[in-house]
Design a protein around this motif. Structure first.
Motif, short mmCIF file in Angstrom:
data_model
loop_
_atom_site.label_atom_id
_atom_site.label_comp_id
_atom_site.label_asym_id
_atom_site.label_seq_id
_atom_site.Cartn_x
_atom_site.Cartn_y
_atom_site.Cartn_z
N TRP A 128 43.45 41.56 16.56
CA TRP A 128 43.46 41.71 18.02
C TRP A 128 44.32 42.89 18.48
O TRP A 128 44.64 43.01 19.66
N THR A 129 44.72 43.76 17.57
CA THR A 129 45.62 44.86 17.92
C THR A 129 44.99 45.78 18.96
O THR A 129 43.84 46.19 18.83
N ARG A 130 45.76 46.10 19.98
CA ARG A 130 45.28 46.93 21.09
C ARG A 130 45.93 48.32 21.05
O ARG A 130 47.03 48.47 20.55
N PRO A 131 45.26 49.32 21.63
CA PRO A 131 45.87 50.65 21.71
C PRO A 131 46.83 50.74 22.88
O PRO A 131 46.88 49.88 23.76
N CYS A 132 47.60 51.81 22.91
CA CYS A 132 48.40 52.17 24.09
C CYS A 132 47.84 53.48 24.64
O CYS A 132 46.86 54.02 24.12
N LYS A 133 48.46 54.02 25.65
CA LYS A 133 47.92 55.23 26.29
C LYS A 133 47.94 56.45 25.37
O LYS A 133 47.21 57.43 25.60
N ASP A 134 48.78 56.39 24.30
CA ASP A 134 48.85 57.50 23.36
C ASP A 134 48.02 57.27 22.11
O ASP A 134 48.04 58.08 21.19
N GLY A 135 47.30 56.14 22.07
CA GLY A 135 46.50 55.83 20.89
C GLY A 135 47.02 54.61 20.17
O GLY A 135 47.00 53.50 20.71
N ILE A 136 47.49 54.81 18.94
CA ILE A 136 47.99 53.69 18.15
C ILE A 136 49.32 53.21 18.71
O ILE A 136 50.25 54.00 18.89
N ARG A 137 49.39 51.94 18.97
CA ARG A 137 50.61 51.35 19.54
C ARG A 137 51.72 51.34 18.49
O ARG A 137 51.54 50.81 17.40
N PRO A 138 52.89 51.91 18.77
CA PRO A 138 53.97 51.94 17.77
C PRO A 138 54.63 50.56 17.63
O PRO A 138 54.65 49.76 18.57
N ASP A 139 55.15 50.30 16.43
CA ASP A 139 55.90 49.06 16.19
C ASP A 139 57.35 49.31 16.56
O ASP A 139 58.15 49.79 15.75
N THR A 140 57.70 48.97 17.80
CA THR A 140 59.04 49.25 18.31
C THR A 140 59.70 47.94 18.74
O THR A 140 59.41 47.42 19.83
N PRO A 141 60.56 47.38 17.91
CA PRO A 141 61.21 46.12 18.28
C PRO A 141 62.28 46.32 19.34
O PRO A 141 62.81 47.43 19.50
N PRO A 142 62.64 45.27 20.05
CA PRO A 142 63.79 45.36 20.98
C PRO A 142 65.07 45.70 20.21
O PRO A 142 65.20 45.43 19.02
N LYS A 143 66.02 46.29 20.90
CA LYS A 143 67.25 46.73 20.23
C LYS A 143 68.03 45.58 19.60
O LYS A 143 68.73 45.77 18.61
N TRP A 144 67.92 44.39 20.19
CA TRP A 144 68.68 43.25 19.69
C TRP A 144 68.00 42.56 18.51
O TRP A 144 68.57 41.67 17.88
N PHE A 145 66.80 43.00 18.17
CA PHE A 145 65.97 42.25 17.23
C PHE A 145 66.46 42.38 15.79
O PHE A 145 66.91 43.45 15.37
N LYS A 146 66.34 41.30 15.04
CA LYS A 146 66.57 41.29 13.59
C LYS A 146 65.32 40.76 12.91
O LYS A 146 64.70 39.82 13.40
N GLY A 147 64.98 41.34 11.77
CA GLY A 147 63.84 40.85 11.02
C GLY A 147 62.67 41.82 11.05
O GLY A 147 62.82 43.01 11.33
N SER A 148 61.50 41.28 10.72
CA SER A 148 60.27 42.08 10.65
C SER A 148 59.54 42.02 11.98
O SER A 148 59.37 40.94 12.57
N TRP A 149 59.06 43.17 12.44
CA TRP A 149 58.39 43.26 13.75
C TRP A 149 57.15 44.14 13.62
O TRP A 149 57.22 45.26 13.11
N THR A 150 56.01 43.64 14.08
CA THR A 150 54.82 44.48 14.24
C THR A 150 54.14 44.08 15.54
O THR A 150 54.19 42.93 15.96
#
Length: 510
Positions: A128-150
């Protein structure tokens, strides 16, 4: 003849009351119910880890990790499902939600199944992955996040509105429906594979509420550790333990739906049921999270196995067994001779153990991750042999299907075009005449850091020996030269029996 094979991915043995978990046990009444009907194997071991290597072990009866890492089923492999359908006209049916079956590095595993279904949406499955306005959506976790993020995982999670939207729940539910619809059929093999309780630890909150009461934890709701040393504090680590057990409880509930159908039609009288996992997972033990990069500790490689079969009395079995034993066990159950095999296998039928005709099928077992420490056990000791030096050489990948997890061995992907001249092809494997590619390990650039094997990792640099009867947690290495010499000789004997290539002995300095 009817067989049901159920694999719950990353099911931690140490959290099961059937294996003496005590206060750390997850709530798993249906696994306990199954254990009461089964022979419970106490010294059962994964051969090759992680996911797809373990599945190739199970489907072929041979150890994958001696020749390659994560990758496809080979064109020369005879899979369990193909043998059953080809030799005995067995209907082989798969229900799974393991998305790796349909991406690069998971080729050919469904071949041989008469019918199969893979439910989408687990982990970072990009359904179900969606694009963003620049194309491929980057995997950018919140600054407080720990662990794996996609972003894919976040998007998948947004589609889980009810419990029956979760992919593993669908898998178990559809398998139970299939069993209900086909309860009066015969001559089938049903493969049921739930991705849960693999991370991320997603489930409805009412399962977490069984373990975590108001006031127990007030930190971020982490669900997916990184494959790295533990970055979480004590409270966060305990929260992840609770989340893991919550997913185990959800998975157990839907295992019960399958067992209910078996009870309803008294299928226990004519159906063999095999219940197991592929591997376990670290949740802070030894200072680690996850799997793959550390030594092959019990947390990952000592796994549950329960078998219920017609005419077999429930009980416990202390014999050393492995995942490679599934294929010969099922073959013998369907009265298929091993003469149909085109090459020797490593697994042993467990039916003599189930029938009480013997108390062991092997003296010891080897296991591990490709290109890392070689492990051996006899059920009392575990011995991890590290590469003799930092180069971790000589080491080669042997395959006729040059793919690895999400990558090709070529095209400047996992192998650069400038290194093509170092790739060879020939009849390098002593147990088959099928020609394979031979890739020097040092030209492979795998984007999965936890499974890298180019050079000896600092996490795999020690040779370690443990007495797991007195030190099951493997916290106090033994230093006994005579005992180590014995372990080396037993390891070499096992390696020879499993067709280990000469460079493996050289790499390990034995």
């Amino acid at each position: 003849m009817k067989t049901i094979f159920i694999l719950c991915d990353t099911l931690n043995r140490r959290m099961l009351s059937a294996y003496g978990a005590g206060k750390d046990a997850a709530i798993t009444p249906n696994i306990d119910r199954l254990a009461r009907r089964s022979v419970v194997f106490d010294s059962h071991w994964c051969g090759s880890a992680p996911c797809m290597p373990a599945r190739r072990d199970i489907m072929t009866g041979r150890l994958n990790f001696l020749e390659k890492p994560w990758g496809a089923m080979e064109p020369f492999d005879q899979s369990l499902q193909s043998i059953l359908s080809g030799e005995k006209n067995v209907h082989t049916q798969m229900f799974a939600d393991h998305a790796h079956y349909i991406i690069c590095g998971g080729e050919n595993y469904v071949k041989g199944f008469t019918a199969w279904e893979v439910n989408r949406g687990q982990e970072c499955d990009p359904v179900w992955t969606r694009p963003c306005k620049d194309g491929i959506r980057p995997d950018t976790p919140p600054k407080w996040f720990k662990g794996s993020w996609t972003e894919a995982e976040c998007e998948n999670r947004s589609h889980f509105h009810t419990e029956y939207d979760y992919p593993s729940v669908k898998t178990m539910w559809h398998a139970a429906e299939w069993l209900e619809d086909n309860h009066d059929a015969d001559n089938y093999f049903l493969w049921v594979e739930a991705f849960d309780p693999h991370e991320p630890y997603d489930c409805p909150k009412y399962y977490l509420d069984l373990y975590e009461k108001e006031g127990d934890y007030d930190g971020p709701d982490f669900t997916h550790p990184s494959y790295a040393p533990n970055e979480f504090n004590e409270a966060e680590t305990e929260h992840l333990h609770r989340r893991c057990k919550a997913v185990m409880t959800m998975t157990d509930r839907h295992l019960g739906e399958i067992l209910d159908v078996m009870d309803k039609y008294n299928m226990w009288e004519d159906t063999m049921l095999v219940f197991t996992t592929d591997h376990g997972y670290h949740l802070g033990e030894h200072g680690y999270m996850a799997k793959n990069y550390m030594a092959p500790y019990n947390e990952v490689f000592h796994i549950p196995l329960m078998i219920s079969a017609p005419g077999v009395q429930p009980g416990r079995c202390s014999a050393v067994t492995q995942n490679i034993d599934v294929l010969p066990t099922v073959m013998e159950y369907y009265e298929i001779s091993q003469e149909v095999l085109q090459y020797p296998i490593h697994g042993k039928s467990l039916l003599p153990l189930l029938r009480g005709e013997t108390d062991k099928v092997r003296d010891g077992a080897i296991f591990g991750y490709f290109g890392k420490q070689m492990a051996w056990t006899d059920g009392k000791y575990t011995y991890f042999r590290a590469a003799k030096d930092e180069k971790n050489q000589p080491l080669y990948v042997y395959t006729a299907m040059p793919t690895v997890l999400r990558q090709f061995y070529g095209g400047n992907d996992a192998v650069n075009t400038e290194d093509y001249k170092r790739i060879e092809m020939g009849r390098f494997l002593p147990w088959t005449d099928y020609p394979v590619y031979r890739f020097p390990a040092d030209i492979i650039h795998w984007g999965n850091d936890s499974q890298q094997f180019v050079g000896r990792s600092p996490y795999n640099e020690e040779t370690l020996l443990f007495d797991i009867e007195s030190d099951y947690a493997q916290e106090h290495p033994l230093h006994d030269e005579a005992l180590e010499r014995h372990c080396i000789e037993q390891m070499k004997r096992c390696m020879a029996a499993h067709d280990a290539l000469p460079e493996q002995y050289e790499r390990l300095g034995i």
